[in-house]
Design a protein around this motif. Structure first.
Motif, PDB file in Angstrom:
ATOM      1  N   ALA A 147       0.829  -1.208   0.000  1.00 27.56           N
ATOM      2  CA  ALA A 147       0.000   0.000   0.000  1.00 27.56           C
ATOM      3  C   ALA A 147       0.861   1.256   0.000  1.00 27.56           C
ATOM      4  O   ALA A 147       0.518   2.258  -0.654  1.00 27.56           O
ATOM      5  N   VAL A 148       1.989   1.222   0.701  1.00 26.49           N
ATOM      6  CA  VAL A 148       2.896   2.367   0.705  1.00 26.49           C
ATOM      7  C   VAL A 148       3.510   2.559  -0.678  1.00 26.49           C
ATOM      8  O   VAL A 148       3.640   3.689  -1.162  1.00 26.49           O
ATOM      9  N   THR A 149       3.873   1.470  -1.324  1.00 27.88           N
ATOM     10  CA  THR A 149       4.449   1.561  -2.673  1.00 27.88           C
ATOM     11  C   THR A 149       3.503   2.295  -3.617  1.00 27.88           C
ATOM     12  O   THR A 149       3.931   3.102  -4.447  1.00 27.88           O
ATOM     13  N   ALA A 150       2.206   2.042  -3.492  1.00 27.47           N
ATOM     14  CA  ALA A 150       1.221   2.742  -4.337  1.00 27.47           C
ATOM     15  C   ALA A 150       1.237   4.244  -4.066  1.00 27.47           C
ATOM     16  O   ALA A 150       1.033   5.044  -4.985  1.00 27.47           O
ATOM     17  N   LEU A 151       1.488   4.641  -2.816  1.00 32.34           N
ATOM     18  CA  LEU A 151       1.551   6.063  -2.487  1.00 32.34           C
ATOM     19  C   LEU A 151       2.759   6.744  -3.114  1.00 32.34           C
ATOM     20  O   LEU A 151       2.786   7.965  -3.271  1.00 32.34           O
ATOM     21  N   PHE A 152       3.782   5.962  -3.438  1.00 33.99           N
ATOM     22  CA  PHE A 152       5.024   6.490  -4.005  1.00 33.99           C
ATOM     23  C   PHE A 152       5.145   6.185  -5.502  1.00 33.99           C
ATOM     24  O   PHE A 152       6.253   6.170  -6.037  1.00 33.99           O
ATOM     25  N   SER A 153       4.031   5.958  -6.180  1.00 33.52           N
ATOM     26  CA  SER A 153       4.090   5.555  -7.586  1.00 33.52           C
ATOM     27  C   SER A 153       4.610   6.652  -8.499  1.00 33.52           C
ATOM     28  O   SER A 153       5.318   6.402  -9.465  1.00 33.52           O
ATOM     29  N   ARG A 154       4.251   7.889  -8.248  1.00 29.71           N
ATOM     30  CA  ARG A 154       4.695   9.081  -8.973  1.00 29.71           C
ATOM     31  C   ARG A 154       4.173   9.119 -10.417  1.00 29.71           C
ATOM     32  O   ARG A 154       3.770   8.120 -10.986  1.00 29.71           O
ATOM     33  N   ALA A 155       4.201  10.308 -10.991  1.00 29.83           N
ATOM     34  CA  ALA A 155       3.696  10.511 -12.356  1.00 29.83           C
ATOM     35  C   ALA A 155       4.679   9.933 -13.372  1.00 29.83           C
ATOM     36  O   ALA A 155       5.855   9.703 -13.073  1.00 29.83           O
ATOM     37  N   ARG A 156       4.198   9.713 -14.584  1.00 32.24           N
ATOM     38  CA  ARG A 156       5.056   9.166 -15.638  1.00 32.24           C
ATOM     39  C   ARG A 156       5.832  10.246 -16.376  1.00 32.24           C
ATOM     40  O   ARG A 156       6.814   9.953 -17.070  1.00 32.24           O
ATOM     41  N   ARG A 157       5.383  11.475 -16.292  1.00 34.06           N
ATOM     42  CA  ARG A 157       6.085  12.574 -16.962  1.00 34.06           C
ATOM     43  C   ARG A 157       5.954  13.839 -16.119  1.00 34.06           C
ATOM     44  O   ARG A 157       5.116  13.932 -15.235  1.00 34.06           O
ATOM     45  N   ARG A 158       6.780  14.806 -16.444  1.00 31.55           N
ATOM     46  CA  ARG A 158       6.796  16.056 -15.684  1.00 31.55           C
ATOM     47  C   ARG A 158       5.612  16.948 -16.054  1.00 31.55           C
ATOM     48  O   ARG A 158       5.282  17.107 -17.224  1.00 31.55           O
ATOM     49  N   SER A 159       4.999  17.510 -15.047  1.00 36.37           N
ATOM     50  CA  SER A 159       4.030  18.583 -15.228  1.00 36.37           C
ATOM     51  C   SER A 159       4.166  19.506 -14.019  1.00 36.37           C
ATOM     52  O   SER A 159       4.782  19.133 -13.013  1.00 36.37           O
ATOM     53  N   VAL A 160       3.612  20.700 -14.122  1.00 39.77           N
ATOM     54  CA  VAL A 160       3.864  21.720 -13.088  1.00 39.77           C
ATOM     55  C   VAL A 160       2.557  22.319 -12.577  1.00 39.77           C
ATOM     56  O   VAL A 160       2.430  23.513 -12.362  1.00 39.77           O
ATOM     57  N   ARG A 161       1.592  21.439 -12.345  1.00 45.88           N
ATOM     58  CA  ARG A 161       0.301  21.907 -11.859  1.00 45.88           C
ATOM     59  C   ARG A 161       0.337  22.113 -10.340  1.00 45.88           C
ATOM     60  O   ARG A 161       1.209  21.595  -9.647  1.00 45.88           O
ATOM     61  N   VAL A 162      -0.637  22.866  -9.855  1.00 38.84           N
ATOM     62  CA  VAL A 162      -0.806  23.099  -8.421  1.00 38.84           C
ATOM     63  C   VAL A 162      -2.289  22.965  -8.091  1.00 38.84           C
ATOM     64  O   VAL A 162      -3.149  23.429  -8.850  1.00 38.84           O
ATOM     65  N   ALA A 163      -2.581  22.311  -6.987  1.00 38.52           N
ATOM     66  CA  ALA A 163      -3.946  22.264  -6.459  1.00 38.52           C
ATOM     67  C   ALA A 163      -3.934  22.778  -5.029  1.00 38.52           C
ATOM     68  O   ALA A 163      -2.939  22.617  -4.318  1.00 38.52           O
ATOM     69  N   VAL A 164      -5.029  23.391  -4.634  1.00 38.32           N
ATOM     70  CA  VAL A 164      -5.129  23.959  -3.286  1.00 38.32           C
ATOM     71  C   VAL A 164      -6.336  23.365  -2.579  1.00 38.32           C
ATOM     72  O   VAL A 164      -7.417  23.250  -3.169  1.00 38.32           O
TER      73      VAL A 164
END
Length: 295
Positions: free
Chosen positions: A9-26
């Motif tokens: 389950a922790v590994t799924a939390l660390f999966s990360r995106a496949r490519r770079r993007s620079v979005r922000v959510a609040v």
């Protein structure tokens, strides 16, 4: 719960995106009150907000704090301002305040699901800070894209290392001190998440050290409240006070710079070796301001 049980389950939390993007959510939390200062039942707030365009993004914290969790955008604070203004027009007879600590001392527990009742019982065994956190605190949470490869590992490390300095710059309340007292085994306001070369192993060990009061590894992970939370394809900054718009804008700019500027990120990584003892200094307002400026 053992580390080996938690690792998938922790590994799924660390999966990360496949490519770079620079979005922000609040994700912005607000303290809600009646015009006379009384507590407003969550059901009443929901009814008043039912027709608002903010409704799909609206949820509540245990003490009735209202949270707006907006999707990633190029200008998330503009979207937040528009939806907040709409809510304020609709919540007649109520106040919606972006303040880090509700000044009222007698806020009841409004969300009484088995999860929150179990959480409150657990925190009560430790001390009063858990109830204060659940019922009376509010924050501005900033979510940033998490990159693949070496850069993503740097992003995880730099947010955790710079976090006490960023908190010292933007936090001006007792909220952070409350979080330090809640349950250190499940908040990790220390250096434990940066120990060793494997962040997944470090996070699984952190999770294994926290008392379990819900079912299953995935459920247990949702009861952990580190200053930076891994969320699969993005990182969630959780240590900030609820900020006014101008301060939130500066925080977004600073955190985006740390996450998305390779040169800036690596420079900060060279200059901040560890966070041992720095969280307490940040909460007490005694973290060296020259160091804060440098970070």
């Amino acid at each position: 719960m053992e580390t080996w049980e938690l690792r998938p389950a922790v590994t799924a939390l660390f999966s990360r995106a496949r490519r770079r993007s620079v979005r922000v959510a609040v994700e912005q939390e607000y303290v809600v009150g009646a015009s006379d200062g009384a507590v407003v039942p969550i059901g009443e707030v929901r009814r008043a907000a039912a027709a608002s365009p903010a409704m799909p993004y609206l949820s509540f914290e245990p003490g009735g704090q209202l949270e707006l969790s907006l999707p990633p955008a190029r200008d998330p604070l503009r979207d937040l301002a528009v939806l907040t203004a709409d809510l304020r027009r609709r919540l007649t007879g109520m106040t919606l305040r972006a303040i880090p600590v509700d000044p009222r001392l007698d806020v009841p527990l409004q969300l009484t699901s088995p999860r929150y009742l179990a959480m409150q019982r657990h925190f009560d065994r430790i001390g009063p800070a858990g109830r204060r956190m659940m019922r009376r605190t509010a924050s501005t949470q900033i979510c940033l894209d998490w990159w693949p490869g070496r850069a993503g590992l740097e992003q995880w490390r730099v947010l955790n290392l710079a976090a006490p300095f960023v908190a010292a710059r933007f936090n001006h309340s007792e909220r952070l001190a409350t979080w330090l007292e809640v349950d250190p085994a499940r908040t990790a306001f220390d250096a434990r998440l940066l120990r060793g070369d494997d962040p997944i192993e470090a996070y699984a060990a952190f999770a294994a050290g926290a008392t379990v009061f819900v079912d299953g590894p995935a459920g247990h992970l949702t009861t952990l409240f580190p200053p930076v939370r891994p969320r699969g394809t993005y990182l969630e900054v959780r240590f900030l006070d609820a900020l006014p718009p101008d301060e939130a804008e500066r925080a977004v700019a600073m955190l985006s710079d740390l996450m998305y500027d390779d040169v800036r990120r690596r420079d900060v990584l060279r200059r901040i070796p560890c966070t041992e003892g720095l969280w307490r200094a940040a909460a007490d307002g005694v973290l060296d301001q020259d160091e804060v400026a440098a970070a």
